[in-house]
Design a protein around this motif. Sequence first.
Motif, PDB file in Angstrom:
ATOM      1  N   MET A   1       1.621 -27.661  -0.545  1.00  0.00           N
ATOM      2  CA  MET A   1       1.429 -28.684  -1.580  1.00  0.00           C
ATOM      3  C   MET A   1       2.394 -28.416  -2.738  1.00  0.00           C
ATOM      4  N   MET A   2       3.195 -29.432  -3.121  1.00  0.00           N
ATOM      5  CA  MET A   2       4.137 -29.287  -4.230  1.00  0.00           C
ATOM      6  C   MET A   2       3.434 -29.615  -5.543  1.00  0.00           C
ATOM      7  N   ARG A   3       3.381 -28.635  -6.439  1.00  0.00           N
ATOM      8  CA  ARG A   3       2.711 -28.804  -7.731  1.00  0.00           C
ATOM      9  C   ARG A   3       3.689 -29.384  -8.748  1.00  0.00           C
ATOM     10  N   ARG A  22       1.633 -39.728  -6.544  1.00  0.00           N
ATOM     11  CA  ARG A  22       0.362 -39.518  -5.839  1.00  0.00           C
ATOM     12  C   ARG A  22       0.301 -40.262  -4.506  1.00  0.00           C
ATOM     13  N   GLU A  25       2.598 -37.885   0.310  1.00  0.00           N
ATOM     14  CA  GLU A  25       1.834 -36.783   0.886  1.00  0.00           C
ATOM     15  C   GLU A  25       2.457 -35.444   0.515  1.00  0.00           C
ATOM     16  N   GLY A  26       1.612 -34.489   0.159  1.00  0.00           N
ATOM     17  CA  GLY A  26       2.094 -33.152  -0.173  1.00  0.00           C
ATOM     18  C   GLY A  26       2.427 -32.956  -1.636  1.00  0.00           C
ATOM     19  N   ILE A  27       2.120 -33.949  -2.480  1.00  0.00           N
ATOM     20  CA  ILE A  27       2.386 -33.849  -3.920  1.00  0.00           C
ATOM     21  C   ILE A  27       1.074 -33.729  -4.677  1.00  0.00           C
ATOM     22  N   GLU A  28       0.974 -32.751  -5.564  1.00  0.00           N
ATOM     23  CA  GLU A  28      -0.179 -32.606  -6.445  1.00  0.00           C
ATOM     24  C   GLU A  28       0.298 -32.653  -7.899  1.00  0.00           C
ATOM     25  N   GLU A  49       5.668 -26.181  -9.775  1.00  0.00           N
ATOM     26  CA  GLU A  49       6.903 -25.898  -9.052  1.00  0.00           C
ATOM     27  C   GLU A  49       8.011 -26.859  -9.465  1.00  0.00           C
ATOM     28  N   GLN A 117      11.820 -30.724  -1.627  1.00  0.00           N
ATOM     29  CA  GLN A 117      11.154 -30.003  -0.547  1.00  0.00           C
ATOM     30  C   GLN A 117      12.113 -29.057   0.164  1.00  0.00           C
TER      31      GLN A 117
END
Length: 278
Positions: A1-3, A22, A25-28, A49, A117
Amino acid sequence: MMRVLIADDERPARDELGYLLRQIEGIEVVGEAASGEDVLAQVRGLYPEVLFLDIQLPDASGVDIARQLFIEGMNPVVVFVTAFDQYAVEAFDINAVDYLLKPIHEERLAETIVRLQKRLESANSSGIEEKIERASAPKKENRPEQIMRIPDQPVEFLEKLDMIYQALNPTPNKLKIEENGRIYLIPSSEILYATIEDRLVRVVTEQKSYLTNYTLNELEEILGSSFHRVHKSYLANVDQIESIVPWFNNTYNLIMKDRYEIPVSRTNVKSFRQRLGL
């Protein structure tokens, strides 16, 4: 998960970017900030990150914030968000720095996420991964890990930030020239003349000359009243003329301070004579 942390002083801009992120997918999105002070505090506490950073915040420049984070060793990958014109955006391209141009388009954001990524995965596979822990701080069970972006040459990274800052905040009466990956700011008073060379325009000072993508018409507008178009291929700084030599058909040759000789064409001789009162 990428912060991810979003920093923009305008709430609608934060909401829009947050919404778009949002959906991926994979993004927080771990937080939002509206000022430079808030950015620094949240990066120190949330360890994102990636930082999407507006280049202009009310209390600080985004470039200054990135520099401060770098100095502190808090190095999220910075994506500058800017509404500047295309020439200013070239500052980011030249220095290989990620940016998004407002208004943000989904396709462009998706491209940026893919690059992020790959960068983070590369850093992870290279072993460039650390926990952000202070020796004296108590251990927290859910403290996130941050993939640290550690430039190979820290000084070069700071130089990039300086060049971006200069490009976005040019000193008055200076010409911006890009050469070999750097942006030079040349005082117009130091420019002797500009001339067409191989379909490009060479700008000449006493110390150096630069091959540019400007046109003579553009330079005539940018450089101002000290410069006069004396020939279809020459723009001369009248303050840098050392002497004037009468030539055929009532024209002139100009001897510049570097001893270079510039012709005044028949088409331009009238306006030149009026300009200098000859």
